[in-house]
Design a protein around this motif. Structure first.
Motif, PDB file in Angstrom:
ATOM      1  N   VAL A 172       1.305  -2.074   0.041  1.00  0.00           N
ATOM      2  CA  VAL A 172       0.838  -0.682  -0.040  1.00  0.00           C
ATOM      3  C   VAL A 172       1.840   0.265   0.637  1.00  0.00           C
ATOM      4  N   VAL A 173       2.261  -0.110   1.820  1.00  0.00           N
ATOM      5  CA  VAL A 173       3.207   0.738   2.565  1.00  0.00           C
ATOM      6  C   VAL A 173       4.534   0.861   1.808  1.00  0.00           C
ATOM      7  N   ARG A 189      -2.877   3.338  -8.325  1.00  0.00           N
ATOM      8  CA  ARG A 189      -2.527   4.698  -8.751  1.00  0.00           C
ATOM      9  C   ARG A 189      -1.027   4.996  -8.671  1.00  0.00           C
ATOM     10  N   MET A 229      -6.526   1.929  11.115  1.00  0.00           N
ATOM     11  CA  MET A 229      -7.233   1.608   9.871  1.00  0.00           C
ATOM     12  C   MET A 229      -7.085   0.121   9.583  1.00  0.00           C
ATOM     13  N   LYS A 230      -8.212  -0.536   9.434  1.00  0.00           N
ATOM     14  CA  LYS A 230      -8.200  -1.972   9.161  1.00  0.00           C
ATOM     15  C   LYS A 230      -7.850  -2.225   7.700  1.00  0.00           C
ATOM     16  N   TYR A 231      -7.153  -3.326   7.453  1.00  0.00           N
ATOM     17  CA  TYR A 231      -6.849  -3.683   6.076  1.00  0.00           C
ATOM     18  C   TYR A 231      -8.127  -4.022   5.318  1.00  0.00           C
ATOM     19  N   SER A 232      -8.274  -3.469   4.127  1.00  0.00           N
ATOM     20  CA  SER A 232      -9.372  -3.889   3.246  1.00  0.00           C
ATOM     21  C   SER A 232      -8.800  -3.998   1.846  1.00  0.00           C
ATOM     22  N   GLN A 254      -1.042   4.514   8.509  1.00  0.00           N
ATOM     23  CA  GLN A 254      -2.392   4.017   8.799  1.00  0.00           C
ATOM     24  C   GLN A 254      -2.453   2.489   8.756  1.00  0.00           C
ATOM     25  N   TYR A 255      -1.502   1.873   8.041  1.00  0.00           N
ATOM     26  CA  TYR A 255      -1.494   0.408   7.915  1.00  0.00           C
ATOM     27  C   TYR A 255      -0.458  -0.261   8.811  1.00  0.00           C
ATOM     28  N   LYS A 257      -9.560  -0.887  -0.387  1.00  0.00           N
ATOM     29  CA  LYS A 257      -8.812   0.336  -0.056  1.00  0.00           C
ATOM     30  C   LYS A 257      -7.324   0.201  -0.378  1.00  0.00           C
ATOM     31  N   SER A 258      -6.820  -1.007  -0.327  1.00  0.00           N
ATOM     32  CA  SER A 258      -5.407  -1.173  -0.692  1.00  0.00           C
ATOM     33  C   SER A 258      -5.234  -1.090  -2.210  1.00  0.00           C
ATOM     34  N   GLN A 318      -6.985   0.720  -4.161  1.00  0.00           N
ATOM     35  CA  GLN A 318      -7.086   2.169  -4.481  1.00  0.00           C
ATOM     36  C   GLN A 318      -5.708   2.816  -4.566  1.00  0.00           C
ATOM     37  N   VAL A 319      -4.831   2.411  -3.648  1.00  0.00           N
ATOM     38  CA  VAL A 319      -3.487   2.991  -3.636  1.00  0.00           C
ATOM     39  C   VAL A 319      -2.595   2.298  -4.659  1.00  0.00           C
ATOM     40  N   ARG A 348      -2.718 -10.931   4.822  1.00  0.00           N
ATOM     41  CA  ARG A 348      -3.114  -9.555   5.154  1.00  0.00           C
ATOM     42  C   ARG A 348      -1.876  -8.686   5.427  1.00  0.00           C
ATOM     43  N   GLU A 355      -1.381  -3.355  10.573  1.00  0.00           N
ATOM     44  CA  GLU A 355      -1.805  -4.473   9.722  1.00  0.00           C
ATOM     45  C   GLU A 355      -0.631  -5.197   9.073  1.00  0.00           C
ATOM     46  N   TRP A 361      -7.729   7.253   4.163  1.00  0.00           N
ATOM     47  CA  TRP A 361      -6.384   7.599   3.676  1.00  0.00           C
ATOM     48  C   TRP A 361      -6.087   9.092   3.802  1.00  0.00           C
ATOM     49  N   ALA A 391      -0.852  -5.492   3.069  1.00  0.00           N
ATOM     50  CA  ALA A 391      -0.738  -4.161   3.690  1.00  0.00           C
ATOM     51  C   ALA A 391       0.679  -3.617   3.488  1.00  0.00           C
TER      52      ALA A 391
END
Lengths: 174, 174
Positions: free
Chosen positions: A140-141, A14, A1-4, B157-158, A7-8, A10-11, A133, B161, B30, A137
């Protein structure tokens, strides 16, 4: 999954609600116990995440965008929450995290980061060169693995009550 | 931490909301990716949890209370969701899980389990004798470890990245 970025976000946006849903109004036995000496309870994790919002992720983003490789990141104090959370309830920490995360994601969105921005580099004190990047990423992780940690710490509190079942759950020995 | 029905229901009854907060309206990248062959995506996990509600936890509770050791549990089909989730959206599965979990916890509360009930025994097809207390503690742990799994699968998934950062996250190699 590429970093965007989208989409990051989104996580990232929340995570406070996930922690609130998972931890609000739980018995202290679930939220204040840890995995042994120098490990985090769910309460500690929320303080750790707040400290990251204040001193790490956005600060390092700024350093990359303003100074590039010329100014190394400040190392993260992984136990800062032992002082900073003192006297605060878990409910207060959850509110504090939500407020600062909301501000930080709004700021991040306002940057309208381009692919060229994401390629910009900074200097990590231990890991060496990293890109924006990589940093975003990892943010998020970091959220996701700390949610995993919280649920693992909670699960371990019942290990003795499971009879022979722990052998089916390798995560309990992690 | 000693097993207590009330503290276990605190966790069991919030799991559907935790999953909804964590997964609703996320990009498919995701929720539909997994950790490799024969592993679960977050979408698969929700189907697995629904199957457990239908065939495992309450069914085994009934067997212990009605038959004790004389009737072994039916083994759990860990891949049943591959068929049962077919054609359903994640949103449908989240709703289905919430509805059946709500019913199951209401049923569990209605039993008003005593310590003597919790000491009652059943026969697990692989693990041998277990108590109702063991089963119900394991139900809670099963929820928590699957939340941990979902966030770990998402985090992975990341991994590509993150540049050099994965070495700080041992969970990514779990």
């Amino acid at each position: 999954m590429k970093y965007s970025p989208e989409k990051s976000y989104q996580v990232l946006e929340r995570t406070p609600a996930v922690l609130r849903t998972l931890l609000s109004d739980l018995d202290d036995d679930w939220t204040m116990n840890n995995e042994g000496p120098d490990t985090f309870s769910p309460y500690d994790v929320v303080g750790h995440l707040i400290h990251g919002e204040k001193t790490d992720w956005t600060a390092r983003t700024r350093i990359i965008l303003e100074f590039g490789l010329s100014k190394p990141f400040v190392p993260w104090d992984r136990f800062a929450q032992n002082e900073e959370s003192k006297g605060k309830t878990l409910s207060q920490l959850l509110n504090e995290f939500e407020a600062i995360r909301t501000d930080n994601v709004a700021w991040l969105r306002s940057l309208k980061l381009s692919e060229a921005d994401l390629d910009k580099k900074g200097m990590h004190p231990k890991l060496g060169e990293v890109t924006l990047r990589n940093l975003l990423a990892t943010w998020v992780v970091h959220d996701l693995t700390h949610i995993a940690q919280i649920t693992r710490v909670m699960a371990k509190q019942y290990k003795e009550e499971m009879g022979p079942w722990p052998e089916f759950f390798r995560i309990l020995n992690f």
